[in-house]
Design an enzyme around this catalytic site. Structure first.
Site, PDB file in Angstrom:
ATOM      1  N   SER A 477     -31.809   2.132 -20.901  1.00  0.00           N
ATOM      2  CA  SER A 477     -30.763   1.946 -21.897  1.00  0.00           C
ATOM      3  C   SER A 477     -31.285   1.209 -23.130  1.00  0.00           C
ATOM      4  O   SER A 477     -32.055   1.760 -23.904  1.00  0.00           O
ATOM      5  CB  SER A 477     -29.581   1.223 -21.244  1.00  0.00           C
ATOM      6  OG  SER A 477     -28.370   1.631 -21.792  1.00  0.00           O
ATOM      7  N   ASP A 488     -41.867   5.115 -32.314  1.00  0.00           N
ATOM      8  CA  ASP A 488     -41.696   6.020 -33.447  1.00  0.00           C
ATOM      9  C   ASP A 488     -42.223   5.407 -34.739  1.00  0.00           C
ATOM     10  O   ASP A 488     -42.835   6.098 -35.558  1.00  0.00           O
ATOM     11  CB  ASP A 488     -40.220   6.390 -33.613  1.00  0.00           C
ATOM     12  CG  ASP A 488     -39.715   7.286 -32.491  1.00  0.00           C
ATOM     13  OD1 ASP A 488     -40.554   7.957 -31.851  1.00  0.00           O
ATOM     14  OD2 ASP A 488     -38.495   7.314 -32.242  1.00  0.00           O
ATOM     15  N   LYS A 502     -31.791   6.687 -19.121  1.00  0.00           N
ATOM     16  CA  LYS A 502     -30.345   6.592 -19.332  1.00  0.00           C
ATOM     17  C   LYS A 502     -30.071   6.498 -20.831  1.00  0.00           C
ATOM     18  O   LYS A 502     -30.175   5.438 -21.438  1.00  0.00           O
ATOM     19  CB  LYS A 502     -29.741   5.390 -18.620  1.00  0.00           C
ATOM     20  CG  LYS A 502     -28.223   5.375 -18.752  1.00  0.00           C
ATOM     21  CD  LYS A 502     -27.604   4.162 -18.089  1.00  0.00           C
ATOM     22  CE  LYS A 502     -26.085   4.229 -18.216  1.00  0.00           C
ATOM     23  NZ  LYS A 502     -25.625   4.184 -19.619  1.00  0.00           N
TER      24      LYS A 502
END
Length: 697
Positions: A477, A488, A502
């Site tokens: 999460s 990224d 999740k």
């Protein structure tokens, strides 16, 4: 809209049941004198039933049509919830009940759930008849067991088939009971104690079913529908809703563990970071609790007992001791052990970020790498509302620790998110902002298709140097949001194992009676890739004993799919993939030469082999004893090989083995970061030389 990450179940999950079945011909054909009371639908829940359909179709992310397709899936889930080990229904029962396969949707929509009770009452009849007959014959059956007969029990629920005859089911139960008895015998119990223990277990199961009421059945039925949508959408009847809210607030005096029923057993789903069980470190996810005792009192067998009754026994006054007898999930011998845990309230400071320094020797110099361990993403909302300027939060605490580490001249930083199951989304965004200027960190897509980017608005950077993020399969999460964003941005090397996966957001909705927790949105990385299902993949992988086939979002039933949306605009600081051809071979070479990693890899290999072996349990005592002793020999040999390579004193018993104090993973992560620094410096030097050469031309 305020989004809150579901932290109720990061392992959240529901591992596939690796059944600790029970392992002997005995016929249970005598009809006993017993009575059971059929249950009928509680008409005060007719409105709730209709509300559920309306709400699921209206707010669930997939905007489902609750029709025959979902009904057919729900039918299978309902049967599995009632009889997960295929111990009571026969194949003929399932075929006869299949006429209701397409009726579940209509039952829920019309507020007439009689079909659920018709099926349940047949189950109840089969259950009470079976267990009552077993109790009548149990002592003579156990006394007649021959533990040197070479026979086996299928312990893999995925491979278990419905029995086609009563004789087949009788034999299955004989083997289950024999396995129960054999486990107790191997644990040193005498025959009378074995009989009394197993009798008590079946009495517990009968009591549990007798205590099941119409509302319990309604909840099971409703959750067969929600399970057909995704694994994180659930209905909580009022009592279950109260327990859920207590777990969310972490306000209990207890051991800091989330439990669930797994067949007749109480299973540990996850440990609360910073809680007594996590700190004590002997209890692990997937362990099964078979008995509970209070200090100075006898143990109480809890196999077959209701979950809420087991939880009540484990809870207690602060600073008192509870004793748990468990069957360890990582053990292959089907034996148990007892552990003691001192109860206490899980406090915010127990879950706070913590720091340490890893020192690495290279070429006669010592380099310091800072490590910040973050068990969860937290914020003291009560202190904030009270106006306390010194309130605790994961971002504020981490920022302070980074500043302290910087004063100690660290050359790199590791953010350790292993076993971090999530928490505050706002904290996840602001914490990622400590390492990047203002910018997006995550995108959220709702059921209408609207995409909302969220991120950090603070342009300041607390730490701009080389860093890594340690993750594992239990990182979920909010952890996946932070790790994905830093990957990224090219801001950190991501090290470890594939995360949980999740990537969904749940909201709680009040109903006329109880609550609905419904999946309403999905998380996406700034690259546009979803964290759902796939999670975050590491740049450099570390060995992990966690089986991805049984743990993680992809191991759950009906997870939402992985997909991709448009990426957002963001800068990339380091082109990390360009460094991997240099970093990975060095990492692999170090692991191959590191005795700790060699031992870890051997343990992983053995664990995978044992999982396959113990899908079929031998009911021959001498075989089980040999399996147990062989396992101990391998464990001791593995540990002594590690100790010999490190020039440590060898051990003579597995009982003397203690956890390795050094964090092997954090140390190797530090080595990788030093390799990265050296490679980057070399690349910069080459670039400067190239620039000078070009200028001369």
């Amino acid at each position: 809209m305020t989004y809150k990450i579901d932290r109720e179940n990061p392992y959240w999950m529901n591992y596939k049941r690796l059944l600790l079945c029970l392992l002997t011909g005995y016929t249970f054909s005598v009809t006993p004198a017993f009575a059971y009371q059929e249950l009928q639908p509680p008409h005060e829940y007719d409105k709730v039933s209709k509300e559920l359909v309306e709400m699921l179709e209206g707010i669930h992310y997939n905007r489902p049509n609750i029709g025959d397709t979902i009904s057919a899936q729900a039918f299978d889930y309902y049967i599995d919830a009632l009889d997960p080990t295929k111990s009571f229904f026969l194949q003929n029962d399932i075929e006869n009940l299949s006429k209701y396969r397409n009726s579940f949707d209509d039952a829920l929509r019309n507020g007439d759930t009689q079909v659920a009770y018709t099926i349940y009452n047949l189950y109840l009849e089969r259950f009470e008849k079976r267990l009552s007959n077993i109790q009548d014959h149990l002592p003579e059956m156990i006394k007649g067991f021959d533990y040197e007969i070479d026979e086996t029990l299928n312990a893999d629920p995925d491979e278990q088939k419905w029995a086609t005859t009563e004789a087949q089911l009788d034999d299955y139960w004989r083997k289950r009971i024999k396995n129960h008895a054999l486990v107790l015998k191997l644990n040193g119990e005498d025959e009378e104690k074995i009989i009394s223990t197993i009798e008590r277990r079946y009495k517990n199961q009968l009591k549990q079913v007798d205590q099941t009421n119409a509302i319990d059945v309604f909840q099971t039925f409703a959750n067969s529908i929600t399970a057909a949508l995704d694994p994180h959408t659930s209905y909580f009847a009022p009592r279950a809703s109260e327990t859920f809210n207590i777990n969310m607030s972490l306000s209990l005096e207890g051991i800091g563990a989330v439990l669930q029923m797994d067949d007749d057993y109480t299973k540990v789903v996850r440990l609360v970071p910073g809680g007594p069980a996590a700190t004590q470190s002997e209890l692990s996810p997937n362990d099964r609790i078979i008995a509970v005792g209070q200090e100075g009192e006898p143990m109480v067998d809890v196999v077959g007992m209701r979950l809420d009754d087991v939880v009540d026994m484990i809870r207690g006054e602060r600073d008192t001791t509870v004793i748990l007898e468990i069957t360890p999930s990582k053990g292959a011998t089907q034996t148990s052990k007892k552990i003691s845990i001192v109860r206490k309230k899980v406090k915010l400071e127990d879950q706070s970020a913590k720091k340490e320094i890893v020192e690495i020797e290279r070429d006669g110099e010592t380099y310091k790498v800072g490590v910040i361990t973050l068990p969860t993403f937290y914020s003291d909302f009560e202190a904030i509302q009270a106006g306390d300027k010194d309130y605790k939060s994961s971002t504020r605490d981490t920022k302070k620790l980074i500043e302290e580490l910087s004063e100690e001249n660290i050359v790199a930083l590791i953010l350790d998110l292993r076993n971090n199951g999530g928490g505050s989304l706002q904290e996840a965004n602001s914490l990622a902002g400590l390492f990047i200027p203002s910018g997006p960190t995550v995108q959220i897509r709702d059921q209408s298709g609207r995409v909302t980017p969220l991120g950090d608005s603070d342009p300041s950077i607390t730490y701009s140097g080389p860093m890594g993020v340690l993750i594992n399969r239990m990182s979920a999460s909010a952890s996946e949001i932070v790790a994905g964003a830093l990957q990224d941005y090219g801001r950190a090397l991501i090290l470890g194992d594939q995360t949980f996966g999740k990537g969904t957001v749940q909201v709680l909705q009040e109903l006329d009676k109880g609550q609905l927790k419904a999946t309403q949105a999905k998380f996406y990385r700034i690259s546009g890739e979803s964290t759902q299902h796939k999670g975050v993949m590491p740049d450099i992988a570390f060995p992990s004993i966690i089986d991805k086939e049984t743990v993680g979002e992809s191991a759950l039933d009906n997870p939402l799919i992985w997909d991709k949306i448009h990426e957002t605009r963001y800068p990339v600081y380091w082109n990390m993939p360009a460094y991997l051809p240099i970093l990975e071979p060095r990492h692999e070479a170090r692991m191959a030469a590191n005795p700790n990693f060699v031992a870890i890899n051997d343990q992983i290999k053995e664990f995978k082999e044992q999982v396959e072996i113990y899908k079929t349990l031998s009911l021959k005592e001498s075989t089980r004893i040999k399996q147990r002793e062989d396992s101990k020999v391998r464990e001791l040999g593995r540990e002594n090989a590690r100790r010999k390579a490190l020039d440590l004193e060898l051990l003579t018993s597995v009982d003397d083995i203690e956890p390795v104090e050094e964090d092997t993973y954090a140390k190797e992560a530090s080595e990788i970061l030093l390799d990265f620094i050296a490679t980057n410096q070399m690349a910069e030097k080459q670039a400067q030389q190239q620039a000078k050469a070009t200028a001369k031309k």
